[in-house]
Write a protein that holds these residues in place. Structure first.
Motif, PDB file in Angstrom:
ATOM      1  N   THR A  65      41.159  44.996   2.711  1.00 40.03           N
ATOM      2  CA  THR A  65      39.849  45.046   3.353  1.00 40.03           C
ATOM      3  C   THR A  65      39.677  46.416   3.986  1.00 40.03           C
ATOM      4  O   THR A  65      40.638  47.164   4.175  1.00 40.03           O
ATOM      5  CB  THR A  65      39.705  43.960   4.434  1.00 40.03           C
ATOM      6  OG1 THR A  65      40.724  44.138   5.414  1.00 40.03           O
ATOM      7  CG2 THR A  65      39.786  42.568   3.823  1.00 40.03           C
ATOM      8  N   ILE A  66      38.439  46.721   4.317  1.00 41.60           N
ATOM      9  CA  ILE A  66      38.112  47.993   4.952  1.00 41.60           C
ATOM     10  C   ILE A  66      37.059  47.715   6.020  1.00 41.60           C
ATOM     11  O   ILE A  66      36.217  46.823   5.846  1.00 41.60           O
ATOM     12  CB  ILE A  66      37.606  49.013   3.905  1.00 41.60           C
ATOM     13  CG1 ILE A  66      37.439  50.400   4.514  1.00 41.60           C
ATOM     14  CG2 ILE A  66      36.333  48.533   3.228  1.00 41.60           C
ATOM     15  CD1 ILE A  66      37.231  51.490   3.486  1.00 41.60           C
ATOM     16  N   ALA A  67      37.131  48.440   7.126  1.00 42.30           N
ATOM     17  CA  ALA A  67      36.128  48.308   8.184  1.00 42.30           C
ATOM     18  C   ALA A  67      35.168  49.491   8.069  1.00 42.30           C
ATOM     19  O   ALA A  67      35.593  50.636   7.950  1.00 42.30           O
ATOM     20  CB  ALA A  67      36.793  48.295   9.557  1.00 42.30           C
ATOM     21  N   ILE A  68      33.874  49.198   8.080  1.00 42.79           N
ATOM     22  CA  ILE A  68      32.851  50.222   7.895  1.00 42.79           C
ATOM     23  C   ILE A  68      31.898  50.202   9.086  1.00 42.79           C
ATOM     24  O   ILE A  68      31.454  49.147   9.520  1.00 42.79           O
ATOM     25  CB  ILE A  68      32.053  49.961   6.604  1.00 42.79           C
ATOM     26  CG1 ILE A  68      32.994  49.910   5.394  1.00 42.79           C
ATOM     27  CG2 ILE A  68      30.965  51.006   6.408  1.00 42.79           C
ATOM     28  CD1 ILE A  68      32.332  49.415   4.137  1.00 42.79           C
ATOM     29  N   ARG A  69      31.587  51.408   9.588  1.00 45.68           N
ATOM     30  CA  ARG A  69      30.626  51.536  10.688  1.00 45.68           C
ATOM     31  C   ARG A  69      29.782  52.775  10.453  1.00 45.68           C
ATOM     32  O   ARG A  69      30.285  53.800  10.004  1.00 45.68           O
ATOM     33  CB  ARG A  69      31.353  51.655  12.028  1.00 45.68           C
ATOM     34  CG  ARG A  69      30.413  51.739  13.221  1.00 45.68           C
ATOM     35  CD  ARG A  69      31.165  51.660  14.545  1.00 45.68           C
ATOM     36  NE  ARG A  69      32.214  52.629  14.684  1.00 45.68           N
ATOM     37  CZ  ARG A  69      32.057  53.857  15.178  1.00 45.68           C
ATOM     38  NH1 ARG A  69      30.876  54.264  15.577  1.00 45.68           N
ATOM     39  NH2 ARG A  69      33.079  54.678  15.282  1.00 45.68           N
ATOM     40  N   ILE A  70      28.506  52.699  10.743  1.00 46.92           N
ATOM     41  CA  ILE A  70      27.610  53.844  10.633  1.00 46.92           C
ATOM     42  C   ILE A  70      27.775  54.692  11.892  1.00 46.92           C
ATOM     43  O   ILE A  70      27.703  54.180  13.012  1.00 46.92           O
ATOM     44  CB  ILE A  70      26.130  53.384  10.516  1.00 46.92           C
ATOM     45  CG1 ILE A  70      25.921  52.479   9.306  1.00 46.92           C
ATOM     46  CG2 ILE A  70      25.189  54.578  10.501  1.00 46.92           C
ATOM     47  CD1 ILE A  70      26.067  53.146   7.969  1.00 46.92           C
ATOM     48  N   ALA A  71      28.000  55.990  11.701  1.00 48.20           N
ATOM     49  CA  ALA A  71      28.180  56.904  12.832  1.00 48.20           C
ATOM     50  C   ALA A  71      26.875  57.065  13.602  1.00 48.20           C
ATOM     51  O   ALA A  71      25.805  57.212  13.016  1.00 48.20           O
ATOM     52  CB  ALA A  71      28.642  58.264  12.333  1.00 48.20           C
TER      53      ALA A  71
END
Length: 124
Positions: free
Chosen positions: A32-38
């Motif tokens: 899995t990967i964690a994604i967040r918009i800067a």
């Protein structure tokens, strides 16, 4: 995003301060990967100059530890495990992002943070 729970949260996610944990398509080993918009100005500027290159990083804060916003404190905490750290001065105090696992249609809140009420309202 592939799951219905991720699709429900997409409009909240696009505005930043929400981290979604989803399946990685980098390999087929079930990671899995964690994604967040800067949302902070420095990261946004770096991303603007490098539009086709993703910025990969880890949180400067260790899970379950207090939020750090002074570069020297951050370096003491994670410096030996870090390849590069940019000192942009003391960071603006913010509520950490909410982290939501959307790897299945039964979403799971990992950490309550920014926008948590909006997220809960959206998920029902």
């Amino acid at each position: 995003f592939k799951t219905e729970s991720a699709k429900k949260l997409e409009h909240i996610f696009k505005n930043g301060n929400v981290t979604l944990v989803t399946h990685s398509n980098v390999c087929e080993l079930g990671f899995t990967i964690a994604i967040r918009i800067a949302t902070d100005p420095l990261n946004k500027a770096i991303l603007e100059k490098n539009r086709n290159i993703p910025l990969i990083s880890t949180s400067a804060n260790i899970s379950q530890k207090k939020y750090l916003d002074i570069p020297n404190d951050i370096f003491k905490s994670v410096g030996k495990q870090t390849d590069l750290m940019i000192d942009a001065g003391q960071l603006k105090r913010v509520v950490p992002s909410s982290i939501i696992d959307v790897t299945s249609n039964k979403e799971r809140i990992i950490r309550e943070g920014a926008k948590i009420q909006e997220i809960k309202d959206c998920l029902g």
